[in-house]
Design a protein around this motif. Structure first.
Motif, PDB file in Angstrom:
ATOM      1  N   TYR A 137       0.813  -1.219   0.000  1.00 31.38           N
ATOM      2  CA  TYR A 137       0.000   0.000   0.000  1.00 31.38           C
ATOM      3  C   TYR A 137       0.850   1.275   0.000  1.00 31.38           C
ATOM      4  CZ  TYR A 137      -3.523  -3.389   1.550  1.00 31.38           C
ATOM      5  OH  TYR A 137      -4.363  -4.466   1.651  1.00 31.38           O
ATOM      6  N   ASP A 138       2.061   1.175   0.560  1.00 29.38           N
ATOM      7  CA  ASP A 138       2.833   2.392   0.816  1.00 29.38           C
ATOM      8  C   ASP A 138       3.883   2.724  -0.238  1.00 29.38           C
ATOM      9  OD1 ASP A 138       1.455   2.945   3.106  1.00 29.38           O
ATOM     10  OD2 ASP A 138       2.917   2.028   4.459  1.00 29.38           O
ATOM     11  N   LEU A 159       8.798  -5.747  -8.265  1.00 26.67           N
ATOM     12  CA  LEU A 159       7.563  -6.027  -9.007  1.00 26.67           C
ATOM     13  C   LEU A 159       6.377  -5.789  -8.090  1.00 26.67           C
ATOM     14  CD1 LEU A 159       6.735  -8.826 -11.503  1.00 26.67           C
ATOM     15  CD2 LEU A 159       5.257  -8.581  -9.507  1.00 26.67           C
ATOM     16  N   LYS A 160       5.334  -5.200  -8.654  1.00 24.11           N
ATOM     17  CA  LYS A 160       4.085  -4.994  -7.913  1.00 24.11           C
ATOM     18  C   LYS A 160       2.944  -5.380  -8.842  1.00 24.11           C
ATOM     19  CE  LYS A 160       1.667  -1.526  -5.117  1.00 24.11           C
ATOM     20  NZ  LYS A 160       1.733  -0.159  -4.587  1.00 24.11           N
ATOM     21  N   ASP A 177       2.528   0.288 -10.425  1.00 28.49           N
ATOM     22  CA  ASP A 177       3.741   0.927  -9.931  1.00 28.49           C
ATOM     23  C   ASP A 177       3.503   1.495  -8.547  1.00 28.49           C
ATOM     24  OD1 ASP A 177       6.142   2.152  -9.509  1.00 28.49           O
ATOM     25  OD2 ASP A 177       5.856   3.703 -11.005  1.00 28.49           O
ATOM     26  N   TRP A 178       3.168   2.805  -8.483  1.00 27.76           N
ATOM     27  CA  TRP A 178       3.150   3.474  -7.180  1.00 27.76           C
ATOM     28  C   TRP A 178       1.955   3.117  -6.315  1.00 27.76           C
ATOM     29  CZ3 TRP A 178       5.687   5.541  -3.515  1.00 27.76           C
ATOM     30  CH2 TRP A 178       5.051   6.336  -2.567  1.00 27.76           C
ATOM     31  N   GLU A 207      -2.591   6.968   1.961  1.00 31.04           N
ATOM     32  CA  GLU A 207      -2.929   7.815   3.107  1.00 31.04           C
ATOM     33  C   GLU A 207      -3.899   7.098   4.049  1.00 31.04           C
ATOM     34  OE1 GLU A 207      -5.845   8.943  -0.192  1.00 31.04           O
ATOM     35  OE2 GLU A 207      -3.739   8.355  -0.005  1.00 31.04           O
ATOM     36  N   GLN A 208      -4.758   6.235   3.506  1.00 32.21           N
ATOM     37  CA  GLN A 208      -5.666   5.460   4.343  1.00 32.21           C
ATOM     38  C   GLN A 208      -4.894   4.387   5.108  1.00 32.21           C
ATOM     39  OE1 GLN A 208      -8.273   4.099   1.204  1.00 32.21           O
ATOM     40  NE2 GLN A 208      -9.813   5.660   1.668  1.00 32.21           N
ATOM     41  N   ASN A 209      -3.948   3.747   4.441  1.00 36.48           N
ATOM     42  CA  ASN A 209      -3.166   2.687   5.059  1.00 36.48           C
ATOM     43  C   ASN A 209      -2.367   3.191   6.254  1.00 36.48           C
ATOM     44  OD1 ASN A 209      -2.091  -0.085   5.032  1.00 36.48           O
ATOM     45  ND2 ASN A 209      -0.166   0.893   4.478  1.00 36.48           N
ATOM     46  N   GLN A 210      -1.860   4.422   6.158  1.00 33.99           N
ATOM     47  CA  GLN A 210      -1.087   4.977   7.266  1.00 33.99           C
ATOM     48  C   GLN A 210      -1.944   5.161   8.510  1.00 33.99           C
ATOM     49  OE1 GLN A 210       0.484   8.444   5.316  1.00 33.99           O
ATOM     50  NE2 GLN A 210       2.294   7.369   4.554  1.00 33.99           N
ATOM     51  N   ILE A 211      -3.232   5.444   8.309  1.00 38.68           N
ATOM     52  CA  ILE A 211      -4.159   5.558   9.447  1.00 38.68           C
ATOM     53  C   ILE A 211      -4.466   4.169   9.999  1.00 38.68           C
ATOM     54  CG2 ILE A 211      -6.478   6.268  10.149  1.00 38.68           C
ATOM     55  CD1 ILE A 211      -6.307   8.350   7.816  1.00 38.68           C
TER      56      ILE A 211
END
Length: 749
Positions: A137-138, A159-160, A177-178, A207-211
């Motif tokens: 996610y990040d 790879l993603k 990618d990002w 930004e959701q994952n960081q929360i």
């Protein structure tokens, strides 16, 4: 991605599914065996019986152990069943760059739950909540890191890849990618809405994952526009905490404070989809109902209150009520209430008299102050007074006994022909009668009824007025008379409930819930300062996730607490405030229209999902309005939109419209109670029940000047319109609301 890679991915999927099937077979067999053993243990006990407490204790221990094993095995089987249709949704290839560590590429497949190979122990799928999964996610391709118990692990993502696997079938896969690719979001968001909220685990944004994964702060305040995923983030954060702290907490240690039961039902699928048990949910109204159980007054419900406010006119009584709501939820009233409570806790007994029995002082003025302000000062006021009453009663006992003996002697001297038992009983009665004025006085001095004390706040010469001094509102005397009139009718107005419950809690003590370790407050913008103060006392051991949107404040007159005020009240170390700015719910056209309804510009980044302009429809007559509504609804159904919300301002309007349309639309449903379940299909409901919900199409009824004219009603209209995912239609007769007439005409059709 070439054909060789695709074939390798398909083989990997087949191998994963095969392993899940094997483990599921073993798990089901274990469940059957353990249940059989449990039944056998119980049957053996009933057949032969336990002759003593030791036998019973052994049985209980055996049954508890077998039940625990069965629960674990059932949980494993349940997770495997969830995985078998879609075992993973993402993959990253990660090369760890640690000194002394041989560089090798690790393929990390990410899904709802962890899956390891039964024989080799190899990780086939990592739980999305695992530290290593956070990189999906990040980070994009290139340098990346994750934090785990061993410390920070640095490396590179080479790879993603993202997948869509449905019913064991690979529908598509592509390299990204990002970020979680917009194509995935567009597909998810472009679908018709379901009757429940679902997990967003395969599309969580950075930004959701960081929360979700925040491990640093004990209080998180998440602000964001409608559709920014605040509720989803809060629910996924619960799942993360249950995973991270699984040795310390269970679902029973977490509580969600929801706006209503309708919303609770709507979000009830998310945690089970993530493989976790649902956590308890309650509304503030539930707490109110529990607190009112033994009181003489009936508490006005939130729904009844909002219905009254939304349907009221501008007559004198309504103006007094709105002024009272503003004042009772204000910081000025809060401060005066605190000062009054402080006076009770520190000065109540200052002028209490000596307690004298038969000419002898047994409890002095200094005793009152000593015990009230020193010995018992850590207790709530009512408990302090009860303790003092018990102390006085103990000191009275020698005098009571002496008086009884005196009365017995007088009765015996009177030569009345009664037996000893009768003499003692008569002496006890006479002594009680003689001491009754003193007993009544002690009871009066050591009794404090929070409800009666609160009622006195609105008396003509209330001490509260002294604390307010020159800060009284212009309509104070009318407000206090109206408040007393409600209470004399046996009703505590809704706006008085938070002040009273806080008042009662401080004086009597709060029914604290120390087992709650994490509290989630949704739609937090609707809570007042006193409600936050109540929750701080109710949940003393809790960390917090508080989510809301100031633009969606529903009550037109209530002063609610902004997040900086709530943060000060909660007052725990390590707090963090974050604002989400991207909105995922509505099309760009609906989003632009809704944002323009607000009196101020907010930072909102809509996802680039196009759709038709909202429509604003004028009807000359009620009959024409009904025809327009029916035509619009039928068109939405024909276009494949399954979830249609027809939203009126009030319940009265909703009921009238339902009566008009019910014979013309199959399966039309009316929702007017907070306790209803969230329905699928076409539904009519009042505005205050639509909070937090979403529909494919929203039809907003009666957006005329009479309904949406006052400044305070602008946010109600905004909140209703932001419920729409794909289509937004507004209808009116007469003169349109100024909030719409002032908009740029290019924003709607």
């Amino acid at each position: 991605m070439n054909d060789q890679e695709r074939q390798a991915e398909l083989r990997r999927l087949d191998m994963t599914l095969e392993e899940i099937e094997k483990q599921l077979l073993i798990s089901d067999k274990d469940c059957y065996t353990q249940e059989a053993e449990l039944r056998a243990s119980l049957q053996s006990y009933w057949d032969y019986g336990g002759s003593n407490a030791v036998d019973e204790a052994q049985l209980v221990e055996t049954v508890d152990r077998q039940r625990a094993l069965t629960a674990v095995t059932h949980g494993t089987a349940q997770k495997l069943r969830k995985m078998i249709n879609s075992p993973y949704f993402g993959r990253i290839d990660f090369i760890e760059e640690t000194p002394g560590y041989q560089e090798q590429t690790e393929q990390i497949y990410i899904g709802i739950s962890t899956l390891t190979h039964k024989e080799t122990g190899e990780f086939l799928v990592y739980d999305w909540r695992a530290p290593v999964s956070g990189m999906f996610y990040d980070f994009g391709l290139g340098k990346a890191w994750y934090n785990c118990p061993a410390g920070i692990i640095n490396g590179s993502i080479t790879l993603k890849r993202q997948y869509k696997i449905t019913n064991r079938h690979m529908e598509y896969m592509f390299n990204a990618d990002w970020k979680i690719d917009d194509e995935v979001l567009q597909e998810i968001l472009g679908k018709s809405a379901d009757d429940k909220m679902h997990t967003i685990v395969n599309s969580i944004q950075r930004e959701q994952n960081q929360i979700v994964r925040d491990e640093t702060h004990r209080a998180l305040f998440v602000e964001g526009p409608a559709g920014s995923g605040k509720t989803s983030v809060a629910l996924h954060r619960i799942a993360f905490l249950l995973y991270r702290d699984r040795d310390k907490i269970t679902s029973k240690n977490i509580l969600i404070l929801s706006p209503n039961h309708l919303f609770s039902d709507y979000v009830s699928n998310v945690l089970p989809e993530l493989g976790e048990e649902n956590v308890p949910q309650m509304t503030f109204q539930d707490y109110v109902s529990q607190s009112a159980a033994n009181l003489s007054l009936q508490f006005e419900t939130r729904s009844a209150h909002l219905e009254h406010i939304f349907a009221s006119s501008d007559d004198e009584a309504s103006q007094i009520r709105s002024a009272g709501i503003r004042f009772k939820s204000s910081g000025i009233f809060d401060q005066a209430l605190q000062e009054y409570l402080n006076w009770i806790q520190t000065s109540l007994v200052n002028e209490y008299p000596d307690i004298e029995v038969q000419g002898e002082i047994i409890f002095t003025q200094n005793d009152w102050k000593h015990y009230f302000l020193d010995s018992y000062s850590t207790m709530p006021v009512t408990i302090r007074l009860e303790k003092i009453r018990e102390l006085i009663q103990i000191r009275m006992r020698p005098f009571v006994h002496a008086l009884r003996e005196e009365k017995e002697a007088a009765l015996i001297a009177g030569d009345e022909e009664v037996n000893e038992k009768v003499i003692k009983a008569m002496a006890r009665i006479q002594a009680r009668q003689q001491l009754q004025p003193l007993i009544d006085k002690v009871d009066r001095l050591t009794s404090l009824n929070p409800l009666e004390e609160y009622r006195r706040l609105y008396s003509k010469n209330s001490r509260l007025i002294q604390f307010l001094a020159n800060k009284l509102p212009a309509k104070w005397h009318a407000i206090r008379k109206q408040s007393l009139a409600f209470m004399n009718q046996g009703i505590l107005p809704y706006e008085d409930i938070p002040p009273f419950l806080y008042f009662q809690g401080i004086l009597q003590g709060f029914a604290a819930k120390p087992d709650i370790k994490h509290l989630v407050i949704d739609e937090a913008q609707d809570y007042t300062s006193l409600q936050y103060k109540i929750m701080v006392n109710l949940f003393p051991n809790s960390s917090w996730t508080v989510v809301g949107d100031p633009a969606q404040t529903l009550h037109p007159f209530l002063h609610t607490a902004p997040f900086n005020t709530a943060s000060t009240i909660i007052n725990i170390e390590k707090q963090f405030m974050v604002r989400l700015t991207r909105s995922y719910r509505s099309t760009k056209q609906i989003q632009d229209f809704c944002q323009s309804l607000l009196p101020y510009k907010t930072e909102v980044e809509p996802i680039n999902r196009p759709g038709p302009l909202p429509t604003v429809c004028f009807a000359e007559t009620p009959e024409e309005s009904s025809e327009m509504l029916l035509k619009t609804i039928r068109q939405h159904i024909a276009d494949g939109w399954n979830s249609i919300g027809i939203i009126c301002k009030s319940t009265a309007e909703s009921e009238m419209l339902f009566a008009e349309l019910k014979d013309h639309i199959r399966h039309l449903q009316l929702v007017t109670s907070e306790d209803d379940q969230f329905p699928r299909g076409i539904v009519i409901m009042p505005s205050y029940l639509a909070k937090g919900l979403e529909f494919d199409a929203v039809l907003v009824i009666n957006v005329d000047e009479s309904n949406y004219n006052r400044t305070e009603e602008r946010h109600i209209l905004y909140t209703i319109c932001t419920r729409a995912l794909h289509r937004l239609n507004l209808f009116y007769q007469g003169k349109i609301s100024p909030f719409i007439s002032q908009l740029d005409k290019a924003l709607y059709k």
